[in-house]
Scaffold this motif. Structure first.
Motif, PDB file in Angstrom:
ATOM      1  N   SER A   1       0.857  -1.184   0.000  1.00  0.00           N
ATOM      2  CA  SER A   1       0.000   0.000   0.000  1.00  0.00           C
ATOM      3  C   SER A   1       0.891   1.231   0.000  1.00  0.00           C
ATOM      4  O   SER A   1       1.920   1.259   0.681  1.00  0.00           O
ATOM      5  N   ILE A   2       0.486   2.236  -0.776  1.00  0.00           N
ATOM      6  CA  ILE A   2       1.190   3.511  -0.813  1.00  0.00           C
ATOM      7  C   ILE A   2       0.143   4.571  -0.493  1.00  0.00           C
ATOM      8  O   ILE A   2      -0.831   4.745  -1.228  1.00  0.00           O
ATOM      9  N   ILE A   3       0.352   5.262   0.618  1.00  0.00           N
ATOM     10  CA  ILE A   3      -0.642   6.192   1.144  1.00  0.00           C
ATOM     11  C   ILE A   3      -0.014   7.578   1.297  1.00  0.00           C
ATOM     12  O   ILE A   3       1.092   7.714   1.822  1.00  0.00           O
ATOM     13  N   ASP A   4      -0.734   8.603   0.834  1.00  0.00           N
ATOM     14  CA  ASP A   4      -0.301  10.003   0.967  1.00  0.00           C
ATOM     15  C   ASP A   4       1.057  10.256   0.323  1.00  0.00           C
ATOM     16  O   ASP A   4       1.940  10.883   0.908  1.00  0.00           O
ATOM     17  N   SER A   5       1.209   9.810  -0.906  1.00  0.00           N
ATOM     18  CA  SER A   5       2.439  10.020  -1.657  1.00  0.00           C
ATOM     19  C   SER A   5       2.455  11.425  -2.252  1.00  0.00           C
ATOM     20  O   SER A   5       1.465  11.871  -2.817  1.00  0.00           O
ATOM     21  N   ASP A   6       3.588  12.100  -2.146  1.00  0.00           N
ATOM     22  CA  ASP A   6       3.749  13.429  -2.719  1.00  0.00           C
ATOM     23  C   ASP A   6       4.750  13.341  -3.866  1.00  0.00           C
ATOM     24  O   ASP A   6       5.943  13.585  -3.693  1.00  0.00           O
ATOM     25  N   ALA A   7       4.261  12.927  -5.044  1.00  0.00           N
ATOM     26  CA  ALA A   7       5.115  12.749  -6.213  1.00  0.00           C
ATOM     27  C   ALA A   7       4.254  12.754  -7.464  1.00  0.00           C
ATOM     28  O   ALA A   7       3.031  12.607  -7.393  1.00  0.00           O
ATOM     29  N   GLU A   8       4.887  12.886  -8.623  1.00  0.00           N
ATOM     30  CA  GLU A   8       4.154  12.790  -9.884  1.00  0.00           C
ATOM     31  C   GLU A   8       3.550  11.395 -10.036  1.00  0.00           C
ATOM     32  O   GLU A   8       2.442  11.241 -10.534  1.00  0.00           O
ATOM     33  N   ASP A   9       4.295  10.362  -9.609  1.00  0.00           N
ATOM     34  CA  ASP A   9       3.817   8.982  -9.607  1.00  0.00           C
ATOM     35  C   ASP A   9       4.034   8.416  -8.207  1.00  0.00           C
ATOM     36  O   ASP A   9       5.118   8.565  -7.651  1.00  0.00           O
ATOM     37  N   ALA A  10       3.034   7.747  -7.667  1.00  0.00           N
ATOM     38  CA  ALA A  10       3.258   7.088  -6.373  1.00  0.00           C
ATOM     39  C   ALA A  10       4.317   6.001  -6.551  1.00  0.00           C
ATOM     40  O   ALA A  10       5.260   5.903  -5.771  1.00  0.00           O
ATOM     41  N   ILE A  11       4.169   5.180  -7.615  1.00  0.00           N
ATOM     42  CA  ILE A  11       5.179   4.171  -7.938  1.00  0.00           C
ATOM     43  C   ILE A  11       5.376   4.160  -9.449  1.00  0.00           C
ATOM     44  O   ILE A  11       4.408   4.204 -10.207  1.00  0.00           O
ATOM     45  N   ASN A  12       6.633   4.138  -9.872  1.00  0.00           N
ATOM     46  CA  ASN A  12       6.979   4.189 -11.285  1.00  0.00           C
ATOM     47  C   ASN A  12       7.900   3.018 -11.604  1.00  0.00           C
ATOM     48  O   ASN A  12       8.964   2.886 -11.008  1.00  0.00           O
ATOM     49  N   PHE A  13       7.455   2.167 -12.528  1.00  0.00           N
ATOM     50  CA  PHE A  13       8.264   1.056 -13.018  1.00  0.00           C
ATOM     51  C   PHE A  13       8.787   1.437 -14.398  1.00  0.00           C
ATOM     52  O   PHE A  13       8.007   1.866 -15.249  1.00  0.00           O
ATOM     53  N   VAL A  14      10.094   1.261 -14.635  1.00  0.00           N
ATOM     54  CA  VAL A  14      10.689   1.621 -15.921  1.00  0.00           C
ATOM     55  C   VAL A  14      11.553   0.468 -16.426  1.00  0.00           C
ATOM     56  O   VAL A  14      12.456  -0.002 -15.714  1.00  0.00           O
ATOM     57  N   SER A  15      11.271   0.014 -17.646  1.00  0.00           N
ATOM     58  CA  SER A  15      12.106  -0.968 -18.366  1.00  0.00           C
ATOM     59  C   SER A  15      12.441  -2.194 -17.529  1.00  0.00           C
ATOM     60  O   SER A  15      13.601  -2.512 -17.305  1.00  0.00           O
ATOM     61  N   GLY A  16      11.433  -2.885 -17.087  1.00  0.00           N
ATOM     62  CA  GLY A  16      11.664  -4.085 -16.303  1.00  0.00           C
ATOM     63  C   GLY A  16      10.500  -5.044 -16.419  1.00  0.00           C
ATOM     64  O   GLY A  16       9.691  -4.974 -17.341  1.00  0.00           O
ATOM     65  N   TYR A  17      10.431  -5.949 -15.452  1.00  0.00           N
ATOM     66  CA  TYR A  17       9.376  -6.949 -15.386  1.00  0.00           C
ATOM     67  C   TYR A  17       8.773  -6.889 -13.988  1.00  0.00           C
ATOM     68  O   TYR A  17       9.496  -6.770 -12.992  1.00  0.00           O
ATOM     69  N   VAL A  18       7.446  -6.985 -13.897  1.00  0.00           N
ATOM     70  CA  VAL A  18       6.793  -6.939 -12.592  1.00  0.00           C
ATOM     71  C   VAL A  18       5.702  -7.997 -12.502  1.00  0.00           C
ATOM     72  O   VAL A  18       4.953  -8.207 -13.450  1.00  0.00           O
ATOM     73  N   GLU A  19       5.643  -8.658 -11.358  1.00  0.00           N
ATOM     74  CA  GLU A  19       4.527  -9.513 -10.960  1.00  0.00           C
ATOM     75  C   GLU A  19       4.003  -8.937  -9.654  1.00  0.00           C
ATOM     76  O   GLU A  19       4.737  -8.887  -8.670  1.00  0.00           O
ATOM     77  N   ALA A  20       2.750  -8.486  -9.664  1.00  0.00           N
ATOM     78  CA  ALA A  20       2.181  -7.869  -8.472  1.00  0.00           C
ATOM     79  C   ALA A  20       0.877  -8.547  -8.109  1.00  0.00           C
ATOM     80  O   ALA A  20      -0.024  -8.668  -8.944  1.00  0.00           O
ATOM     81  N   ALA A  21       0.759  -8.981  -6.875  1.00  0.00           N
ATOM     82  CA  ALA A  21      -0.467  -9.610  -6.396  1.00  0.00           C
ATOM     83  C   ALA A  21      -1.495  -8.549  -6.002  1.00  0.00           C
ATOM     84  O   ALA A  21      -2.632  -8.584  -6.475  1.00  0.00           O
ATOM     85  N   GLU A  22      -1.110  -7.603  -5.151  1.00  0.00           N
ATOM     86  CA  GLU A  22      -2.060  -6.577  -4.699  1.00  0.00           C
ATOM     87  C   GLU A  22      -1.331  -5.272  -4.431  1.00  0.00           C
ATOM     88  O   GLU A  22      -0.416  -5.212  -3.620  1.00  0.00           O
ATOM     89  N   LEU A  23      -1.775  -4.232  -5.124  1.00  0.00           N
ATOM     90  CA  LEU A  23      -1.183  -2.904  -4.989  1.00  0.00           C
ATOM     91  C   LEU A  23      -2.301  -1.906  -4.725  1.00  0.00           C
ATOM     92  O   LEU A  23      -3.230  -1.773  -5.524  1.00  0.00           O
ATOM     93  N   THR A  24      -2.231  -1.226  -3.582  1.00  0.00           N
ATOM     94  CA  THR A  24      -3.235  -0.243  -3.192  1.00  0.00           C
ATOM     95  C   THR A  24      -2.575   1.122  -3.109  1.00  0.00           C
ATOM     96  O   THR A  24      -1.544   1.268  -2.450  1.00  0.00           O
ATOM     97  N   ILE A  25      -3.172   2.111  -3.776  1.00  0.00           N
ATOM     98  CA  ILE A  25      -2.671   3.477  -3.737  1.00  0.00           C
ATOM     99  C   ILE A  25      -3.801   4.369  -3.256  1.00  0.00           C
ATOM    100  O   ILE A  25      -4.907   4.327  -3.805  1.00  0.00           O
ATOM    101  N   GLU A  26      -3.511   5.204  -2.242  1.00  0.00           N
ATOM    102  CA  GLU A  26      -4.503   6.135  -1.706  1.00  0.00           C
ATOM    103  C   GLU A  26      -3.885   7.516  -1.557  1.00  0.00           C
ATOM    104  O   GLU A  26      -2.757   7.642  -1.088  1.00  0.00           O
ATOM    105  N   ASN A  27      -4.656   8.526  -1.945  1.00  0.00           N
ATOM    106  CA  ASN A  27      -4.282   9.925  -1.716  1.00  0.00           C
ATOM    107  C   ASN A  27      -2.937  10.298  -2.342  1.00  0.00           C
ATOM    108  O   ASN A  27      -1.978  10.621  -1.645  1.00  0.00           O
ATOM    109  N   THR A  28      -2.902  10.266  -3.658  1.00  0.00           N
ATOM    110  CA  THR A  28      -1.709  10.733  -4.354  1.00  0.00           C
ATOM    111  C   THR A  28      -2.122  11.847  -5.313  1.00  0.00           C
ATOM    112  O   THR A  28      -3.213  11.815  -5.877  1.00  0.00           O
TER     113      THR A  28
END
Length: 177
Positions: free
Chosen positions: A117-144
């Motif tokens: 979980s990513i809560i109250d992020s102060d950025a253009e992107d709460a999370i940024n993936f670049v040029s890679g591989y991702v497997e994500a089960a559960e991703l929660t973003i609040e208040n960005t």
């Protein structure tokens, strides 16, 4: 693990530590870093630069690792593994010679995400993936204030995404599969 804390650019550090960071921002470099616990707090503006294999996890889903404070996280290569983690009040810190836009940046890495979980992020992107591989089960973003999840040239799968109170895109997938 190896780490080094600096407040100014140091040419003796391995690349990409020649970062143009603001004088008041600390830089923490962690190689092959593992943390399991319930709390990791940052008081001062900090950029945490991971490389190699990074493993961040809470004790369980009922006792997650809570990472709080004005820190920006960057995985520069290797593998990023995270489960049962809550990032709160993470913050983007400008770097003069890099275009990293997230509070959490995963660059040219393989990512395995259990529950984050990513809560109250102060950025253009709460999370940024670049040029890679991702497997994500559960991703929660609040208040960005802008994008929640930003993918640039990434391959992978996301099983469950929860977005609440997002300023722009919940899931931005530029040139990604």
């Amino acid at each position: 693990f190896k780490s080094r804390l600096i407040t100014q650019v140091d040419d003796d550090l391995p690349q990409p530590a020649n970062l143009q960071i603001q004088e008041a921002t600390r830089l923490l470099i962690l190689t092959d870093y593992q943390i399991t616990g319930i709390e990791w707090n940052f008081v001062e503006p900090t950029i945490v630069l991971f490389n190699g294999v990074t493993r961040i996890q809470g004790l369980s889903s009922e006792r997650p690792l809570i990472i709080s404070g004005p820190a920006m996280f960057v995985q520069t290569s290797g593998e990023f593994i995270a489960d049962n983690v809550i990032f709160t009040n993470s913050k983007f810190h400008p770097i003069g010679n890099r275009n990293w836009s997230g509070a959490i940046n995963i660059l040219e890495s393989e990512s395995k995400i259990g529950k984050i979980s990513i809560i109250d992020s102060d950025a253009e992107d709460a999370i940024n993936f670049v040029s890679g591989y991702v497997e994500a089960a559960e991703l929660t973003i609040e208040n960005t204030r802008s994008d929640a999840i930003d993918l640039d040239f990434v391959r992978g799968t996301f099983e469950k995404i929860i977005c609440k109170n997002i300023g722009n895109d919940c899931f931005d997938t530029s040139e990604s599969t």
